[in-house]
Design a protein around this motif. Structure first.
Motif, PDB file in Angstrom:
ATOM      1  N   GLN A   1      29.930 145.232  -9.529  1.00  0.00           N
ATOM      2  CA  GLN A   1      31.135 145.456  -8.732  1.00  0.00           C
ATOM      3  C   GLN A   1      30.793 146.023  -7.361  1.00  0.00           C
ATOM      4  OE1 GLN A   1      34.531 144.983  -9.302  1.00  0.00           O
ATOM      5  NE2 GLN A   1      33.899 143.718 -11.002  1.00  0.00           N
ATOM      6  N   GLY A   2      29.787 146.896  -7.330  1.00  0.00           N
ATOM      7  CA  GLY A   2      29.399 147.491  -6.053  1.00  0.00           C
ATOM      8  C   GLY A   2      28.841 146.478  -5.079  1.00  0.00           C
ATOM      9  N   THR A   3      27.926 145.633  -5.549  1.00  0.00           N
ATOM     10  CA  THR A   3      27.333 144.637  -4.651  1.00  0.00           C
ATOM     11  C   THR A   3      28.349 143.582  -4.238  1.00  0.00           C
ATOM     12  OG1 THR A   3      26.519 143.426  -6.604  1.00  0.00           O
ATOM     13  CG2 THR A   3      24.977 144.925  -5.525  1.00  0.00           C
ATOM     14  N   ARG A   4      29.399 143.411  -5.061  1.00  0.00           N
ATOM     15  CA  ARG A   4      30.465 142.472  -4.691  1.00  0.00           C
ATOM     16  C   ARG A   4      31.176 142.929  -3.421  1.00  0.00           C
ATOM     17  NH1 ARG A   4      34.945 140.905  -9.174  1.00  0.00           N
ATOM     18  NH2 ARG A   4      33.026 140.758 -10.404  1.00  0.00           N
TER      19      ARG A   4
ATOM     20  N   ALA B   1      25.923 129.661  -0.486  1.00  0.00           N
ATOM     21  CA  ALA B   1      25.080 129.349  -1.636  1.00  0.00           C
ATOM     22  C   ALA B   1      24.604 130.604  -2.360  1.00  0.00           C
ATOM     23  CB  ALA B   1      23.883 128.510  -1.184  1.00  0.00           C
ATOM     24  N   LEU B   2      24.201 131.624  -1.601  1.00  0.00           N
ATOM     25  CA  LEU B   2      23.591 132.803  -2.218  1.00  0.00           C
ATOM     26  C   LEU B   2      24.630 133.829  -2.655  1.00  0.00           C
ATOM     27  CD1 LEU B   2      20.587 133.130   0.240  1.00  0.00           C
ATOM     28  CD2 LEU B   2      20.450 132.530  -2.185  1.00  0.00           C
ATOM     29  N   TYR B   3      25.519 134.201  -1.745  1.00  0.00           N
ATOM     30  CA  TYR B   3      26.539 135.189  -2.102  1.00  0.00           C
ATOM     31  C   TYR B   3      27.699 134.535  -2.853  1.00  0.00           C
ATOM     32  CZ  TYR B   3      30.118 138.764  -1.834  1.00  0.00           C
ATOM     33  OH  TYR B   3      31.095 139.666  -2.161  1.00  0.00           O
ATOM     34  N   GLY B   4      28.179 133.410  -2.340  1.00  0.00           N
ATOM     35  CA  GLY B   4      29.368 132.790  -2.911  1.00  0.00           C
ATOM     36  C   GLY B   4      29.148 132.105  -4.236  1.00  0.00           C
ATOM     37  N   VAL B   5      27.957 131.512  -4.454  1.00  0.00           N
ATOM     38  CA  VAL B   5      27.715 130.729  -5.672  1.00  0.00           C
ATOM     39  C   VAL B   5      26.774 131.455  -6.634  1.00  0.00           C
ATOM     40  CG1 VAL B   5      26.854 128.542  -6.592  1.00  0.00           C
ATOM     41  CG2 VAL B   5      28.160 128.559  -4.456  1.00  0.00           C
ATOM     42  N   LEU B   6      25.540 131.729  -6.219  1.00  0.00           N
ATOM     43  CA  LEU B   6      24.554 132.327  -7.128  1.00  0.00           C
ATOM     44  C   LEU B   6      25.008 133.717  -7.594  1.00  0.00           C
ATOM     45  CD1 LEU B   6      21.784 131.738  -8.395  1.00  0.00           C
ATOM     46  CD2 LEU B   6      20.741 132.973  -6.490  1.00  0.00           C
TER      47      LEU B   6
ATOM     48  N   VAL C   1      21.259 140.413 -19.370  1.00  0.00           N
ATOM     49  CA  VAL C   1      20.011 140.457 -18.604  1.00  0.00           C
ATOM     50  C   VAL C   1      19.947 139.305 -17.605  1.00  0.00           C
ATOM     51  CG1 VAL C   1      17.496 140.234 -18.755  1.00  0.00           C
ATOM     52  CG2 VAL C   1      18.715 141.712 -20.366  1.00  0.00           C
ATOM     53  N   CYS C   2      20.251 138.097 -18.072  1.00  0.00           N
ATOM     54  CA  CYS C   2      20.190 136.931 -17.179  1.00  0.00           C
ATOM     55  C   CYS C   2      21.245 137.023 -16.086  1.00  0.00           C
ATOM     56  CB  CYS C   2      20.379 135.646 -17.987  1.00  0.00           C
ATOM     57  SG  CYS C   2      18.977 135.243 -19.058  1.00  0.00           S
ATOM     58  N   GLY C   3      22.459 137.459 -16.433  1.00  0.00           N
ATOM     59  CA  GLY C   3      23.504 137.591 -15.436  1.00  0.00           C
ATOM     60  C   GLY C   3      23.125 138.593 -14.355  1.00  0.00           C
ATOM     61  N   THR C   4      22.551 139.729 -14.781  1.00  0.00           N
ATOM     62  CA  THR C   4      22.136 140.756 -13.820  1.00  0.00           C
ATOM     63  C   THR C   4      21.034 140.234 -12.904  1.00  0.00           C
ATOM     64  OG1 THR C   4      22.685 142.478 -15.430  1.00  0.00           O
ATOM     65  CG2 THR C   4      21.295 143.123 -13.584  1.00  0.00           C
ATOM     66  N   LEU C   5      20.068 139.545 -13.481  1.00  0.00           N
ATOM     67  CA  LEU C   5      18.966 139.006 -12.682  1.00  0.00           C
ATOM     68  C   LEU C   5      19.466 137.960 -11.691  1.00  0.00           C
ATOM     69  CD1 LEU C   5      15.917 138.937 -12.162  1.00  0.00           C
ATOM     70  CD2 LEU C   5      15.742 137.180 -13.939  1.00  0.00           C
ATOM     71  N   ILE C   6      20.374 137.082 -12.135  1.00  0.00           N
ATOM     72  CA  ILE C   6      20.871 136.011 -11.266  1.00  0.00           C
ATOM     73  C   ILE C   6      21.677 136.576 -10.101  1.00  0.00           C
ATOM     74  CG2 ILE C   6      22.437 134.033 -11.148  1.00  0.00           C
ATOM     75  CD1 ILE C   6      21.571 133.397 -14.062  1.00  0.00           C
ATOM     76  N   PHE C   7      22.630 137.472 -10.393  1.00  0.00           N
ATOM     77  CA  PHE C   7      23.447 137.979  -9.275  1.00  0.00           C
ATOM     78  C   PHE C   7      22.607 138.845  -8.334  1.00  0.00           C
ATOM     79  CE2 PHE C   7      24.579 142.030 -11.588  1.00  0.00           C
ATOM     80  CZ  PHE C   7      24.421 142.928 -10.537  1.00  0.00           C
ATOM     81  N   SER C   8      21.610 139.547  -8.872  1.00  0.00           N
ATOM     82  CA  SER C   8      20.756 140.381  -8.020  1.00  0.00           C
ATOM     83  C   SER C   8      19.903 139.527  -7.085  1.00  0.00           C
ATOM     84  CB  SER C   8      19.861 141.270  -8.881  1.00  0.00           C
ATOM     85  OG  SER C   8      20.637 142.160  -9.664  1.00  0.00           O
ATOM     86  N   LEU C   9      19.409 138.407  -7.584  1.00  0.00           N
ATOM     87  CA  LEU C   9      18.648 137.499  -6.718  1.00  0.00           C
ATOM     88  C   LEU C   9      19.560 136.900  -5.649  1.00  0.00           C
ATOM     89  CD1 LEU C   9      16.400 135.686  -9.370  1.00  0.00           C
ATOM     90  CD2 LEU C   9      15.679 137.366  -7.656  1.00  0.00           C
ATOM     91  N   GLY C  10      20.818 136.634  -6.010  1.00  0.00           N
ATOM     92  CA  GLY C  10      21.766 136.138  -5.012  1.00  0.00           C
ATOM     93  C   GLY C  10      22.026 137.167  -3.929  1.00  0.00           C
ATOM     94  N   ILE C  11      22.195 138.428  -4.321  1.00  0.00           N
ATOM     95  CA  ILE C  11      22.406 139.498  -3.351  1.00  0.00           C
ATOM     96  C   ILE C  11      21.159 139.685  -2.488  1.00  0.00           C
ATOM     97  CG2 ILE C  11      22.718 142.002  -3.122  1.00  0.00           C
ATOM     98  CD1 ILE C  11      25.292 140.561  -3.758  1.00  0.00           C
ATOM     99  N   LEU C  12      19.997 139.732  -3.116  1.00  0.00           N
ATOM    100  CA  LEU C  12      18.734 139.897  -2.388  1.00  0.00           C
ATOM    101  C   LEU C  12      18.547 138.776  -1.370  1.00  0.00           C
ATOM    102  CD1 LEU C  12      15.994 141.419  -2.127  1.00  0.00           C
ATOM    103  CD2 LEU C  12      15.118 139.923  -3.922  1.00  0.00           C
ATOM    104  N   GLY C  13      18.794 137.545  -1.797  1.00  0.00           N
ATOM    105  CA  GLY C  13      18.621 136.403  -0.905  1.00  0.00           C
ATOM    106  C   GLY C  13      19.602 136.396   0.247  1.00  0.00           C
ATOM    107  N   THR C  14      20.815 136.949   0.031  1.00  0.00           N
ATOM    108  CA  THR C  14      21.814 136.992   1.099  1.00  0.00           C
ATOM    109  C   THR C  14      21.300 137.775   2.299  1.00  0.00           C
ATOM    110  OG1 THR C  14      23.597 136.868  -0.544  1.00  0.00           O
ATOM    111  CG2 THR C  14      24.200 137.610   1.658  1.00  0.00           C
ATOM    112  N   GLY C  15      20.433 138.758   2.044  1.00  0.00           N
ATOM    113  CA  GLY C  15      19.864 139.534   3.143  1.00  0.00           C
ATOM    114  C   GLY C  15      18.992 138.709   4.071  1.00  0.00           C
TER     115      GLY C  15
END
Length: 419
Positions: free
Chosen positions: A34-37, A117-122, A93-107
Motif C-alpha cells: 500500500q505504501g509503494t502504491r 509497464a513497470l508501475y501500471g502493469v508489473l 512471496v511471488c506477489g511481493t517480489l513482482i511488485f517490488s521489481l516493478g517499483i524498483l524498475g520505475t526508478g
C-alpha cells in the motif's frame, strides 16, 4: 555443523506463537504494498518536471494510475481463485517480489511507456496477488482473535500509505531525480522483504477448499442479485472518485500552495485523509454492527449516508482558498470514506449465499476497479483542458451517482435479495 538459514528461521518461528508471526509478516507485506502504491502520487509533480522535455500531459500521467487500477482489478478476481490451487505462502512471496521489481524498475523509467509497464502493469499484477492469500491466512489462524488481527492488518495499510508517501516526498525534495531514489529504495526493500517472507512464512496447506463452486456457477449466482450488481456500480463510482482523488491531490496541493515543500505536500495529502478514515471506519463499523439486529438494511443505509456526506467535502477541497480549510476538507472526506469502507464488502455479502462469497468478493472488487480505472486518466484530461479545481469538483457528481445506485438497491431490491 552449523544450522542452515532455513533451519535457523524455523527455530525462531517455533519459539513464538506462529499466528502472530504470520500476522506480522502479512501486515508488513501489505504495509509495503500500500505504501509503494502511493509513491507515484506523491512524486507526480517531480516526474512531470523531470519529463518536461518529453511534454507529458496530465492525461498521460493519469493514464499510468488508470493502468494500475485496471490491471489490479482484473488480476485480483483471478488471484482469489489461484489461492485455492497454489500455496498461499508462495502467492505472497511471488506477489511481493513482482511488485517490488516493478517499483524498483520505475526508478529507472525514461518515459511514459516504461512508467505504464513497470508501475501500471508489473506493480499492479504483483500487488493483486496478495489480498486473497493474506486475508485467508489471517482468517485461518486467527479465530478467537480475528477482529484484533484484521484491525492490525488495516492499521498497517494506513501506516504504509502515510509513511511511504511522506518518505517519498522527502527523497523527491532532495533535488533533481530525487523521485527516482524513492522508487529504488522502496523497491529494494521490497525485494529483501520477499526473501524474508520466504524464510519465515510456513507453507500452510489450504483448508476448506473442497467442494468449491464452479466459476460459472458463482458468476450466475452473483448476476442473479440486482442488489449486488447495483452495489458494484456504486463501487465503480466510488473507486473512480477515490483513485482520481488520491492520485491528483498531491499535485493539486503543490499547484494551489507553491510555497509548500515536497515533503509537506506528501504529508498533508495523506496524513489528514487517513486520520479521518481511521475515525470513520471504526465509527461506521460500530454503528452498523449495533443497529444490524433490528435494522437489516443498515449497512446499505450507512453507505448512503457516507457517500452523500462526501459530496460537500469534495466540493470544499476543490474550492478551498487556504491551507487550513484544505486540510479540514481532506480530513472530512477521509472520515466519510472510512464510514463507507466500514461496510464496503459487508453490505454486498448480505445478499450472497455463503457458498459463493469468495468468488463474489473478487467479482465485486474487479467490477469496481474496471470503472474506477477511468478516474485518474479522466481527471488528468480535465486538468489539461479545464482546471485542476474543476476536475476535483466533478468528483461530487460521481458520489451522487453512487448514492443513487445504493438507494435503488436498498428500497427496490434488498428485501428480496437478502439471504
Amino acid at each position: 555443523m552449523g544450522q542452515g538459514v532455513g533451519e535457523r528461521s524455523a527455530v525462531v518461528v517455533k519459539r513464538l506463537d506462529y499466528k502472530w508471526v504470520m500476522l506480522a509478516i502479512v501486515s508488513l507485506t501489505y504495509f509495503l504494498a500500500q505504501g509503494t502504491r502511493q509513491i507515484y502520487n506523491a512524486v507526480l509533480p517531480q516526474i512531470k518536471t523531470d519529463f518536461a522535455s518529453a511534454g507529458l500531459s496530465d492525461l498521460q500521467l493519469g493514464l499510468v494510475g488508470s493502468a494500475f487500477t485496471l490491471v489490479f482489478g482484473v488480476v485480483l478476481m483471478f488471484s482469489g481463485l489461484a489461492a485455492d490451487f497454489f500455496r498461499r505462502k508462495w502467492m505472497i512471496v511471488c506477489g511481493t517480489l513482482i511488485f517490488s521489481l516493478g517499483i524498483l524498475g520505475t526508478g529507472f523509467a525514461n518515459g511514459l511507456m516504461m512508467l505504464v509497464a513497470l508501475y501500471g502493469v508489473l506493480n499492479a499484477f504483483g500487488q493483486a496477488l496478495l489480498p486473497p492469500s493474506n486475508s485467508s491466512l489471517i482468517s485461518q489462524f486467527h479465530v478467537e482473535t480475528r477482529g484484533t488481527a484484521f484491525a492490525v492488518y488495516q492499521a498497517a495499510i494506513y501506516l504504509g500509505s502515510i509513511l511511504c508517501c511522506v518518505a517519498a516526498g522527502f527523497l523527491a525534495g532532495l533535488g533533481p531525480g530525487g523521485w527516482r531514489q524513492a522508487f529504488v529504495v522502496f523497491g529494494a526493500i521490497g525485494v529483501v522483504w520477499a526473501v524474508a517472507a520466504a524464510l519465515f512464512l510456513k507453507d500452510t496447506p489450504n483448508v476448506g477448499t473442497d467442494d468449491k463452486p464452479s466459476v460459472r456457477e458463482a458468476f450466475a449466482a452473483f448476476a442473479s442479485k440486482p442488489t449486488a450488481l447495483l452495489l458494484t456500480g456504486a463501487l465503480g463510482c466510488y473507486f473512480y472518485l477515490l483513485y482520481g482523488y488520491k492520485q491528483w491531490v498531491p499535485a493539486f496541493l503543490s499547484r494551489a500552495f507553491p510555497d509548500l515543500s515536497t515533503a509537506s505536500v506528501a504529508f498533508h495529502a495523506v496524513f489528514w485523509f487517513y486520520l479521518g478514515a481511521v475515525v470513520g471506519v471504526f465509527l461506521g463499523g460500530r454503528v452498523s454492527d449495533r443497529l444490524k439486529v433490528w435494522r437489516p438494511a443498515v449497512r446499505l443505509e450507512v453507505e448512503i449516508v457516507a457517500i452523500l456526506l462526501s459530496v460537500p467535502f469534495l466540493l470544499l477541497t476543490a474550492w478551498a482558498g487556504s491551507l487550513p480549510l484544505m486540510i479540514a476538507a481532506i480530513f472530512a472526506f477521509g472520515f466519510a470514506t472510512g464510514i463507507y469502507d466500514s461496510n464496503l464488502y459487508a453490505a454486498m455479502l448480505e445478499v450472497i449465499n455463503p457458498r459463493y462469497r469468495a468468488v463474489a468478493t473478487g467479482i465485486f472488487g474487479c467490477g469496481g476497479c474496471i470503472f474506477g480505472a477511468f478516474g485518474p486518466g479522466v481527471m488528468g484530461w480535465m486538468n489539461d483542458h479545464f482546471t485542476i479545481r474543476a476536475s476535483f469538483a466533478s468528483l461530487a457528481g460521481f458520489a451522487l451517482a453512487g448514492a443513487a445506485l445504493i438507494v435503488l438497491a436498498r428500497f427496490r431490491y434488498f428485501n428480496h435479495d437478502k439471504v
